[in-house]
Design a protein around this motif. Structure first.
Motif, PDB file in Angstrom:
ATOM      1  N   VAL A  36      49.263  38.939  42.350  1.00 23.05           N
ATOM      2  CA  VAL A  36      48.291  39.153  41.279  1.00 23.05           C
ATOM      3  C   VAL A  36      48.682  40.443  40.562  1.00 23.05           C
ATOM      4  O   VAL A  36      49.204  41.369  41.183  1.00 23.05           O
ATOM      5  CB  VAL A  36      46.850  39.215  41.851  1.00 23.05           C
ATOM      6  CG1 VAL A  36      46.664  40.402  42.767  1.00 23.05           C
ATOM      7  CG2 VAL A  36      45.810  39.230  40.754  1.00 23.05           C
ATOM      8  N   SER A  37      48.455  40.489  39.264  1.00 22.21           N
ATOM      9  CA  SER A  37      48.819  41.690  38.512  1.00 22.21           C
ATOM     10  C   SER A  37      47.813  42.812  38.776  1.00 22.21           C
ATOM     11  O   SER A  37      46.675  42.565  39.173  1.00 22.21           O
ATOM     12  CB  SER A  37      48.854  41.391  37.011  1.00 22.21           C
ATOM     13  OG  SER A  37      47.539  41.212  36.505  1.00 22.21           O
ATOM     14  N   TYR A  38      48.259  44.025  38.536  1.00 22.41           N
ATOM     15  CA  TYR A  38      47.382  45.176  38.705  1.00 22.41           C
ATOM     16  C   TYR A  38      46.158  45.042  37.803  1.00 22.41           C
ATOM     17  O   TYR A  38      45.041  45.345  38.219  1.00 22.41           O
ATOM     18  CB  TYR A  38      48.131  46.487  38.389  1.00 22.41           C
ATOM     19  CG  TYR A  38      47.191  47.647  38.255  1.00 22.41           C
ATOM     20  CD1 TYR A  38      46.683  48.274  39.388  1.00 22.41           C
ATOM     21  CD2 TYR A  38      46.759  48.085  37.007  1.00 22.41           C
ATOM     22  CE1 TYR A  38      45.783  49.323  39.279  1.00 22.41           C
ATOM     23  CE2 TYR A  38      45.865  49.119  36.890  1.00 22.41           C
ATOM     24  CZ  TYR A  38      45.380  49.731  38.026  1.00 22.41           C
ATOM     25  OH  TYR A  38      44.480  50.760  37.903  1.00 22.41           O
ATOM     26  N   GLU A  39      46.346  44.593  36.572  1.00 24.68           N
ATOM     27  CA  GLU A  39      45.242  44.488  35.618  1.00 24.68           C
ATOM     28  C   GLU A  39      44.169  43.525  36.109  1.00 24.68           C
ATOM     29  O   GLU A  39      42.975  43.814  36.027  1.00 24.68           O
ATOM     30  CB  GLU A  39      45.750  44.056  34.231  1.00 24.68           C
ATOM     31  CG  GLU A  39      46.603  45.088  33.541  1.00 24.68           C
ATOM     32  CD  GLU A  39      48.050  45.161  34.053  1.00 24.68           C
ATOM     33  OE1 GLU A  39      48.511  44.225  34.757  1.00 24.68           O
ATOM     34  OE2 GLU A  39      48.700  46.178  33.761  1.00 24.68           O
ATOM     35  N   VAL A  40      44.597  42.383  36.624  1.00 24.57           N
ATOM     36  CA  VAL A  40      43.650  41.394  37.152  1.00 24.57           C
ATOM     37  C   VAL A  40      42.937  41.955  38.379  1.00 24.57           C
ATOM     38  O   VAL A  40      41.721  41.832  38.517  1.00 24.57           O
ATOM     39  CB  VAL A  40      44.368  40.067  37.478  1.00 24.57           C
ATOM     40  CG1 VAL A  40      43.465  39.125  38.262  1.00 24.57           C
ATOM     41  CG2 VAL A  40      44.851  39.408  36.194  1.00 24.57           C
ATOM     42  N   ALA A  41      43.700  42.598  39.262  1.00 22.65           N
ATOM     43  CA  ALA A  41      43.105  43.191  40.463  1.00 22.65           C
ATOM     44  C   ALA A  41      42.106  44.275  40.091  1.00 22.65           C
ATOM     45  O   ALA A  41      41.012  44.338  40.664  1.00 22.65           O
ATOM     46  CB  ALA A  41      44.198  43.765  41.368  1.00 22.65           C
ATOM     47  N   HIS A  42      42.442  45.115  39.122  1.00 21.13           N
ATOM     48  CA  HIS A  42      41.536  46.205  38.727  1.00 21.13           C
ATOM     49  C   HIS A  42      40.249  45.644  38.133  1.00 21.13           C
ATOM     50  O   HIS A  42      39.152  46.124  38.435  1.00 21.13           O
ATOM     51  CB  HIS A  42      42.221  47.143  37.740  1.00 21.13           C
ATOM     52  CG  HIS A  42      41.475  48.420  37.547  1.00 21.13           C
ATOM     53  ND1 HIS A  42      40.434  48.539  36.654  1.00 21.13           N
ATOM     54  CD2 HIS A  42      41.585  49.625  38.157  1.00 21.13           C
ATOM     55  CE1 HIS A  42      39.943  49.771  36.709  1.00 21.13           C
ATOM     56  NE2 HIS A  42      40.630  50.444  37.619  1.00 21.13           N
ATOM     57  N   GLN A  43      40.371  44.617  37.309  1.00 18.04           N
ATOM     58  CA  GLN A  43      39.188  43.985  36.723  1.00 18.04           C
ATOM     59  C   GLN A  43      38.307  43.385  37.822  1.00 18.04           C
ATOM     60  O   GLN A  43      37.081  43.532  37.793  1.00 18.04           O
ATOM     61  CB  GLN A  43      39.601  42.906  35.726  1.00 18.04           C
ATOM     62  CG  GLN A  43      38.427  42.230  35.048  1.00 18.04           C
ATOM     63  CD  GLN A  43      38.869  41.145  34.078  1.00 18.04           C
ATOM     64  OE1 GLN A  43      40.040  40.773  34.017  1.00 18.04           O
ATOM     65  NE2 GLN A  43      37.928  40.629  33.320  1.00 18.04           N
ATOM     66  N   ALA A  44      38.925  42.738  38.792  1.00 18.21           N
ATOM     67  CA  ALA A  44      38.175  42.123  39.886  1.00 18.21           C
ATOM     68  C   ALA A  44      37.500  43.187  40.755  1.00 18.21           C
ATOM     69  O   ALA A  44      36.342  43.030  41.151  1.00 18.21           O
ATOM     70  CB  ALA A  44      39.107  41.252  40.733  1.00 18.21           C
ATOM     71  N   VAL A  45      38.201  44.273  41.033  1.00 19.02           N
ATOM     72  CA  VAL A  45      37.626  45.356  41.841  1.00 19.02           C
ATOM     73  C   VAL A  45      36.460  46.011  41.098  1.00 19.02           C
ATOM     74  O   VAL A  45      35.405  46.267  41.684  1.00 19.02           O
ATOM     75  CB  VAL A  45      38.707  46.403  42.205  1.00 19.02           C
ATOM     76  CG1 VAL A  45      38.084  47.667  42.779  1.00 19.02           C
ATOM     77  CG2 VAL A  45      39.688  45.819  43.199  1.00 19.02           C
ATOM     78  N   ALA A  46      36.635  46.278  39.820  1.00 21.94           N
ATOM     79  CA  ALA A  46      35.565  46.905  39.031  1.00 21.94           C
ATOM     80  C   ALA A  46      34.327  46.006  38.978  1.00 21.94           C
ATOM     81  O   ALA A  46      33.191  46.493  39.109  1.00 21.94           O
ATOM     82  CB  ALA A  46      36.064  47.223  37.627  1.00 21.94           C
ATOM     83  N   ALA A  47      34.533  44.700  38.803  1.00 25.04           N
ATOM     84  CA  ALA A  47      33.400  43.764  38.767  1.00 25.04           C
ATOM     85  C   ALA A  47      32.692  43.722  40.113  1.00 25.04           C
ATOM     86  O   ALA A  47      31.461  43.730  40.186  1.00 25.04           O
ATOM     87  CB  ALA A  47      33.884  42.371  38.367  1.00 25.04           C
ATOM     88  N   ALA A  48      33.479  43.694  41.188  1.00 19.59           N
ATOM     89  CA  ALA A  48      32.884  43.674  42.531  1.00 19.59           C
ATOM     90  C   ALA A  48      32.123  44.966  42.795  1.00 19.59           C
ATOM     91  O   ALA A  48      31.032  44.945  43.370  1.00 19.59           O
ATOM     92  CB  ALA A  48      33.971  43.471  43.590  1.00 19.59           C
ATOM     93  N   TYR A  49      32.679  46.089  42.355  1.00 19.40           N
ATOM     94  CA  TYR A  49      31.998  47.372  42.547  1.00 19.40           C
ATOM     95  C   TYR A  49      30.646  47.369  41.823  1.00 19.40           C
ATOM     96  O   TYR A  49      29.632  47.772  42.389  1.00 19.40           O
ATOM     97  CB  TYR A  49      32.860  48.531  42.045  1.00 19.40           C
ATOM     98  CG  TYR A  49      32.193  49.864  42.275  1.00 19.40           C
ATOM     99  CD1 TYR A  49      32.377  50.542  43.475  1.00 19.40           C
ATOM    100  CD2 TYR A  49      31.347  50.433  41.324  1.00 19.40           C
ATOM    101  CE1 TYR A  49      31.751  51.743  43.720  1.00 19.40           C
ATOM    102  CE2 TYR A  49      30.711  51.626  41.561  1.00 19.40           C
ATOM    103  CZ  TYR A  49      30.917  52.282  42.755  1.00 19.40           C
ATOM    104  OH  TYR A  49      30.271  53.469  42.991  1.00 19.40           O
ATOM    105  N   GLN A  50      30.641  46.911  40.589  1.00 13.69           N
ATOM    106  CA  GLN A  50      29.393  46.863  39.815  1.00 13.69           C
ATOM    107  C   GLN A  50      28.362  45.973  40.502  1.00 13.69           C
ATOM    108  O   GLN A  50      27.177  46.309  40.561  1.00 13.69           O
ATOM    109  CB  GLN A  50      29.657  46.367  38.390  1.00 13.69           C
ATOM    110  CG  GLN A  50      30.411  47.354  37.542  1.00 13.69           C
ATOM    111  CD  GLN A  50      29.653  48.653  37.365  1.00 13.69           C
ATOM    112  OE1 GLN A  50      28.441  48.670  37.206  1.00 13.69           O
ATOM    113  NE2 GLN A  50      30.373  49.761  37.411  1.00 13.69           N
TER     114      GLN A  50
END
Length: 95
Positions: free
Chosen positions: A39-53
């Motif tokens: 998975v790309s860093y961008e996709v992972a970062h978006q997923a992590v940020a959404a999960a954090y929220q």
């Protein structure tokens, strides 16, 4: 300072209270590493940020939320649950 212990990255206790953005960045990098660059860093970062929220809205203690968000994001990405990973289509669960 970052060291490795039993295939987990460990951080210097003096840096554990780093800025949230840096913690989420590190969490996204860890998701990419665990998924063997599937998975790309961008996709992972978006997923992590959404999960954090999603988690932060209900958490009483926020110390380990970036770690939990990384696990949640990784699970969603591994299942192919891109809606959940990106934070779209989630009902508001506040009580």
């Amino acid at each position: 300072m970052t060291d490795r212990l039993d295939d987990h990255e460990g951080r210097d206790p003096g840096t554990l209270h780093a800025e949230l953005g840096a913690q989420l960045d590190q969490a996204a990098k860890e998701v990419v590493r665990r998924m063997a660059d599937g998975v790309s860093y961008e996709v992972a970062h978006q997923a992590v940020a959404a999960a954090y929220q999603r988690l932060a809205g209900h958490a009483q203690v926020h110390n380990f939320l970036p770690i939990l968000a990384a696990r949640s994001a990784q699970n969603a990405l591994e299942r192919g649950d891109l809606h959940r990973a990106s934070g779209h289509g989630l009902p508001d669960q506040k009580s």
